[in-house]
Design a protein around this motif. Structure first.
Motif, PDB file in Angstrom:
ATOM      1  N   ASP A  35      -3.379   0.558  -3.474  1.00 35.97           N
ATOM      2  CA  ASP A  35      -2.929  -0.802  -3.193  1.00 35.97           C
ATOM      3  C   ASP A  35      -2.430  -1.464  -4.466  1.00 35.97           C
ATOM      4  O   ASP A  35      -2.878  -1.151  -5.567  1.00 35.97           O
TER       5      ASP A  35
ATOM      6  N   THR B  27       0.845  -1.201   0.000  1.00 34.85           N
ATOM      7  CA  THR B  27       0.000   0.000   0.000  1.00 34.85           C
ATOM      8  C   THR B  27       0.870   1.236   0.000  1.00 34.85           C
ATOM      9  O   THR B  27       1.894   1.286   0.698  1.00 34.85           O
ATOM     10  N   ARG B  28       0.487   2.226  -0.819  1.00 34.19           N
ATOM     11  CA  ARG B  28       1.173   3.516  -0.851  1.00 34.19           C
ATOM     12  C   ARG B  28       0.181   4.589  -0.433  1.00 34.19           C
ATOM     13  O   ARG B  28      -0.876   4.712  -1.046  1.00 34.19           O
ATOM     14  N   GLU B  29       0.515   5.372   0.589  1.00 37.71           N
ATOM     15  CA  GLU B  29      -0.368   6.432   1.081  1.00 37.71           C
ATOM     16  C   GLU B  29       0.115   7.785   0.587  1.00 37.71           C
ATOM     17  O   GLU B  29       1.211   8.226   0.957  1.00 37.71           O
TER      18      GLU B  29
ATOM     19  N   ASP C 270      -6.602   8.563  -2.125  1.00 36.63           N
ATOM     20  CA  ASP C 270      -5.161   8.749  -2.201  1.00 36.63           C
ATOM     21  C   ASP C 270      -4.383   7.626  -1.521  1.00 36.63           C
ATOM     22  O   ASP C 270      -3.227   7.786  -1.176  1.00 36.63           O
ATOM     23  N   ASN C 271      -5.048   6.487  -1.334  1.00 33.76           N
ATOM     24  CA  ASN C 271      -4.325   5.272  -0.949  1.00 33.76           C
ATOM     25  C   ASN C 271      -4.332   4.319  -2.139  1.00 33.76           C
ATOM     26  O   ASN C 271      -5.396   4.056  -2.709  1.00 33.76           O
TER      27      ASN C 271
END
Lengths: 321, 321, 321
Positions: free
Chosen positions: C280, C262-264, C277-278
């Protein structure tokens, strides 16, 4: 490989030399399948050369896997037609390059002809002298040349080229004779070819006939550069090509080869209508094997596709390392 | 080869490393002639680098054939003058690059100087300590860089460069002393050089003097980049260069070298008229042989061609693999 | 290495193949230090590729020297953080490329992230299961990419990038368990990471958590391309990333791996404010070892950074030569 010598370009003598190296890599699985890949050093320009072919992008060099079921290759492979028939012999120390490579048959698919679809695949199978070939592109190419999905190649609006290109061919070998038939298709364009060669005593004879349908060549047409380099009028149609070569090998390492090839185009409907639209190329070459991989070679050729219709010649030595 | 270390650029420390590999290929004919070719991996950029040199185009790397009659090389070869005299010693782990390679003598022809004529040829012959050298370009280059006559290189209106470039040189070796004389010409420009070196005990001394005629350098002049990179005023004339180096080798693998080189230019008639037009470069370097192909090396140099006239230094380790 | 197979890009099947070769060179000094260098053929584009990395410029490939004091590498090296923790496993025969390489952790420094400073350096030292790493760039880069001081790279008005980039990391190995901590900084931006892996029977588990401060990503921001390729809104901030993978190896050479990352991001202040804006990315892959260096592999992945949010797959064979 390497070579050095001189080229007569119709007006001046030009010195020409080059050195290249090729990687050939092979392996074998536990179950006895063999696999491998090969490319030249100059074909591995990953990022440097986005507009041309690269072994790292699958559009130059190739990889293969083979076993009892046949051989499957992928990359910048030959079309089935070219795999079955090959080109006419290369003359001179520059292998025909000094005269625009007239001995290369203008195959419709494969070997770079439809490289904007990325890698092509070629399958070959041989039994009892019968050789079967099939090749195809994937009929789809995104607006990038790298691995589809990779960074810089993930987002695409439309295909650059969505016409499947494929080719099927069969050959039969009986003694010193070979004969081959091929059919290729790329979108609306198609190619039917017949070819053969024979080795009779010290003579080697090769010939082919190719018929094209709907094959448009000329500079403004995207997707076929074979003729485009010669500044044909846009819209010119390529109808047929045929050629013949005769080689003779002497006992002392000297070889002589003569060849002739004709390309029939159709300029109807273009501003060149009425201009001569048959182009011959012919030449004679000699070679002398110096041993150890060095060969002295020279040739004289005339290629009518050259605007000035001049005679060209080369003479030099080529090396295999 | 490889290297890693740091460069002081006059204001900041810059890390610098690189790795390269070279192909060297050789063979021998049945009659005992030897032949071969060599190029670095980074020199084999066939299509990717149309504006620069490539081994596949004959403008980087080289091929050769040699026998009792001498040695003939073609490609990006040295001029006869450079083959006879060489350059002054390279200082530091970056081989003088950190200071703009002032040790490289600005030969008029060969080694890339007139690469827009394609490959050059160099002939070398040695007998009884006498060494003879001759080199030339073909005095003609079509508006393309590939094999003349090949696709994309068949149609040409005019030569890009039609001034023959050639060089002749002779050297004589007697014991630990060498002396060499050379004359080179490229169109109107000419070069006369004398040089020599001597090995006396642990000392090695080298010197040269070069006189140029009609040699125009400066950024707007096509065909000579050696000085152009340093933003000389267009129209500046290069009159002469001379230099001297002294090296001393200690028994424990440590070497020390000092060198100095002067370039005399003439700014008359340009807006820089009256500005100093003699440029010195000088420096001192030390090296320590670590064995196995690794060498620790560093140098301090000042090259007056740099606009800010700053002193630069490098220090690092270089590898031979 | 080489590979051939097919990629499902969400709409079409794309054939993909490639062949590459790598040079690995090593040596040893008289005192027992080992040194070496390595780069792929496609990384050696000296002049051809001024905008990208090259082993000849120190921005691809690397050289090293190592002894009892540890190992020092220079070139396109990993950051200390990446050297300590690595990336998640690569799925499929294209090693994750078919889905945009979601398994690659977006390290702040090293491995190409701050290549516009030229080569980076990495130091590694191991004792009693403790591994220490430190990496840095030189915090200064002139407006050229070659050797600083060389022709074409001697004159500079200002630095292209003057923000020092560095990273420190420590790892500890106890039996089948590894744990690592890292801190990296590049100008105002910083990265704190923790990661670990464990091998329990036939299972292999790996996880990481990364927290970023002031890390701005998006297309108009120079200096970080990791997200930029995915057309994020300019000004988007990258806050955190975390992921987990589980692999299982069967006795017959079959391997299965599942992973999720996951990139936040933070779109506040941009026109995309309020959009999700998350991002996966998750997938599952299988591989079968054919022996001799050949592996059959395929994977299915979904990477939410793709605009169309499509599922992608690959299937093919990869070779080690």
């Amino acid at each position: 490989d390497g070579r050095m010598g001189m080229i007569w370009d119709g007006e001046d003598i030009q010195m020409h030399s080059r050195a290249r190296a090729k990687f050939t890599m092979t392996g074998e699985t536990d179950s006895g399948l063999s696999f491998g890949g090969s490319f030249r050093v100059d074909q591995e320009n990953y990022r440097a050369d986005p507009l041309h072919r690269s072994a790292a992008k699958g559009t130059a060099g190739s990889v293969f896997i083979s076993g009892t079921y046949g051989k499957l290759s992928m990359g910048d492979v030959l079309s089935a037609a070219e795999a079955a028939m090959g080109d006419l012999p290369e003359l001179g120390y520059t292998a025909g390059e000094f005269a625009g490579d007239p001995e290369e048959i203008d195959y419709l698919t494969g070997d770079g002809a439809n490289e904007n679809q990325g890698p092509s695949a070629l399958y070959e199978y041989t039994f009892n002298g019968v050789k079967l070939f099939a090749s195809l592109s994937d009929g789809s190419q995104r607006a990038c040349d790298g691995t589809v999905g990779a960074l810089g190649c993930y987002d695409f609006e439309s295909d650059k080229d969505s016409d499947l290109a494929y080719s099927v061919a069969a050959g039969y070998e009986f003694g010193a004779y070979n004969i081959a038939l091929a059919y290729s298709k790329w979108g609306d364009q198609s190619e039917i070819m017949i070819g053969g060669n024979a080795a009779i005593d010290a003579f080697k004879i090769q010939g082919f006939y190719a018929k094209y349908d709907n094959r448009v060549v000329g500079n403004e047409i995207v997707g076929d550069d074979d003729f485009g380099d010669f500044d044909l009028p846009p819209g010119a149609e390529y109808n047929a090509a045929y050629g013949l070569s005769v080689g003779y090998t002497l006992a002392n390492g000297v070889g002589l080869t003569a060849e002739w090839i004709t390309r029939e185009l159709d300029f109807n409907g273009s501003k060149w209508e009425g201009a001569p639209d048959n182009f011959d190329a012919y030449g004679i070459g000699a070679s002398y094997d110096l041993g150890g991989g060095a060969t002295l070679a020279g040739a004289v050729m005339k290629n009518e596709l050259y605007g000035d219709n001049e005679t060209r010649a080369d003479m030099g030595v080529k090396f295999k390392f």
